[in-house]
Design a protein around this motif. Structure first.
Motif, mmCIF file in Angstrom:
data_model
loop_
_atom_site.group_PDB
_atom_site.id
_atom_site.type_symbol
_atom_site.label_atom_id
_atom_site.label_comp_id
_atom_site.label_asym_id
_atom_site.label_seq_id
_atom_site.Cartn_x
_atom_site.Cartn_y
_atom_site.Cartn_z
ATOM 1 N N ALA A 113 -23.952 33.274 -50.603
ATOM 2 C CA ALA A 113 -22.817 32.729 -49.807
ATOM 3 C C ALA A 113 -22.264 33.575 -48.225
ATOM 4 N N ASP A 114 -22.487 34.544 -49.114
ATOM 5 C CA ASP A 114 -22.263 35.479 -48.027
ATOM 6 C C ASP A 114 -22.577 35.244 -46.677
ATOM 7 N N ALA A 115 -24.176 35.688 -46.688
ATOM 8 C CA ALA A 115 -24.526 36.357 -46.091
ATOM 9 C C ALA A 115 -25.186 34.527 -44.839
ATOM 10 N N LEU A 116 -24.336 33.843 -45.331
ATOM 11 C CA LEU A 116 -24.807 32.602 -44.915
ATOM 12 C C LEU A 116 -23.383 32.350 -43.829
ATOM 13 N N LEU A 117 -21.836 32.808 -44.705
ATOM 14 C CA LEU A 117 -21.425 32.583 -43.517
ATOM 15 C C LEU A 117 -21.115 33.663 -42.413
ATOM 16 N N LEU A 142 -15.755 33.971 -54.173
ATOM 17 C CA LEU A 142 -16.096 34.358 -52.266
ATOM 18 C C LEU A 142 -14.740 35.003 -52.265
ATOM 19 N N LEU A 143 -14.119 34.149 -52.334
ATOM 20 C CA LEU A 143 -12.250 35.230 -52.374
ATOM 21 C C LEU A 143 -12.248 36.461 -53.656
ATOM 22 N N ALA A 144 -12.494 36.417 -54.631
ATOM 23 C CA ALA A 144 -12.642 37.957 -55.148
ATOM 24 C C ALA A 144 -13.813 38.902 -55.184
ATOM 25 N N GLN A 145 -14.830 38.565 -53.901
ATOM 26 C CA GLN A 145 -14.715 39.913 -53.250
ATOM 27 C C GLN A 145 -14.650 39.723 -52.052
ATOM 28 N N GLY A 152 -26.864 25.048 -46.811
ATOM 29 C CA GLY A 152 -27.176 25.608 -47.855
ATOM 30 C C GLY A 152 -25.756 26.841 -48.671
ATOM 31 N N LEU A 153 -24.388 26.412 -48.315
ATOM 32 C CA LEU A 153 -23.961 26.440 -48.615
ATOM 33 C C LEU A 153 -22.866 25.594 -49.450
ATOM 34 N N ARG A 162 -26.187 36.750 -57.085
ATOM 35 C CA ARG A 162 -26.983 36.211 -56.236
ATOM 36 C C ARG A 162 -26.571 35.037 -55.074
ATOM 37 N N VAL A 163 -26.355 34.177 -55.837
ATOM 38 C CA VAL A 163 -25.749 32.613 -55.699
ATOM 39 C C VAL A 163 -24.678 33.664 -54.342
#
Length: 242
Positions: free
Chosen positions: A109-113, A85-88, A61-62, A104-105
């Motif tokens: 990605a965050d949800a998958l991690l 992701l780093l920025a988040q 998924g990622l 949304r992407v």
């Protein structure tokens, strides 16, 4: 044969299947993300409860999300995904500012991690594996003559390249282009020369602080130490620009 277009379609189905907002409860959130993986076709119902299979689907998924970003950032989807992701994590706004689609992407990605935390010991290594697969698939697609994503305007992503310490004794990752005065490594050391082809001669020792699994172009793959050093570098430059 699976194509990058297939991956982009899987990524879009995954994003569309994720509830907004995601449940706050950890177990319910993991169930929602797993359900979205099923709806996207990345996970089979036969593999529910199988940690290695769920981890593999999470990685795929990622990878698919990185392919989805390729069309927006000139094939640098892996690097853009990592930067988002780093920025988040570090609470800064990357350049260019993400639009709704990129947010949304990033959310997917965050949800998958988050789901990966239930099935693997090291989610950063899971992300690195996804970016490595993305890089390999992108190179294979380019070599096969398959249609590539439509290039987008320059994204302003910071280039990262291998470099040597001033004494030529250590191999580092350098941030930004090399100039007359050298370049700054991810771990903060100033470097003196670009490594054009380390395979042509003896390879200097790798710096334990900033070098590791990184593969350059089209994706950046960081170890845990590189991840933290890169975040610190970006944060320092954010403060300088403020």
């Amino acid at each position: 044969m699976r194509t990058t277009a297939d991956s982009r379609a899987d990524a879009q189905r995954l994003i569309d299947a994720l509830p907004v907002p995601l449940p706050q409860d950890d177990a319910r959130r993991a169930d929602a993300v797993q359900s979205a993986l099923l709806d996207s076709g990345l996970l089979s119902r036969d593999d529910l409860g199988n940690s290695p299979a769920v981890a593999a689907a999470t990685r795929d998924g990622l990878t698919s999300l990185a392919h989805l970003l390729d069309a927006r950032v000139q094939g640098q989807g892996g690097g853009r995904l990592l930067l988002l992701l780093l920025a988040q994590r570090e609470r800064f706004t990357p350049h260019p500012t993400p639009d709704k689609a990129e947010l949304r992407v990033r959310g997917a990605a965050d949800a998958l991690l988050h789901l990966g935390m239930w099935h693997v010991d090291d989610t950063l290594r899971l992300l690195g594996g996804a970016l490595q697969v993305h890089a390999e698939e992108a190179r294979n697609a380019a070599g096969s003559g398959m249609p590539s994503p439509t290039p987008a305007p320059s994204s302003g992503l910071v280039p990262v390249a291998p470099g040597l310490s001033a004494d030529g004794g250590e191999l580092h990752l350098a941030v930004g282009a090399f100039g007359a005065d050298g370049a700054l490594s991810v771990c903060g050391r100033w470097l003196s020369a670009h490594v054009a082809d380390v395979a042509s001669g003896s390879v200097p020792p790798e710096c334990d602080t900033c070098f590791g699994l990184s593969v350059q172009g089209p994706a950046l793959i960081f170890t845990g130490e590189e991840h933290d050093a890169w975040a610190a570098f970006v944060e320092a430059h954010r403060r300088e620009e403020a």
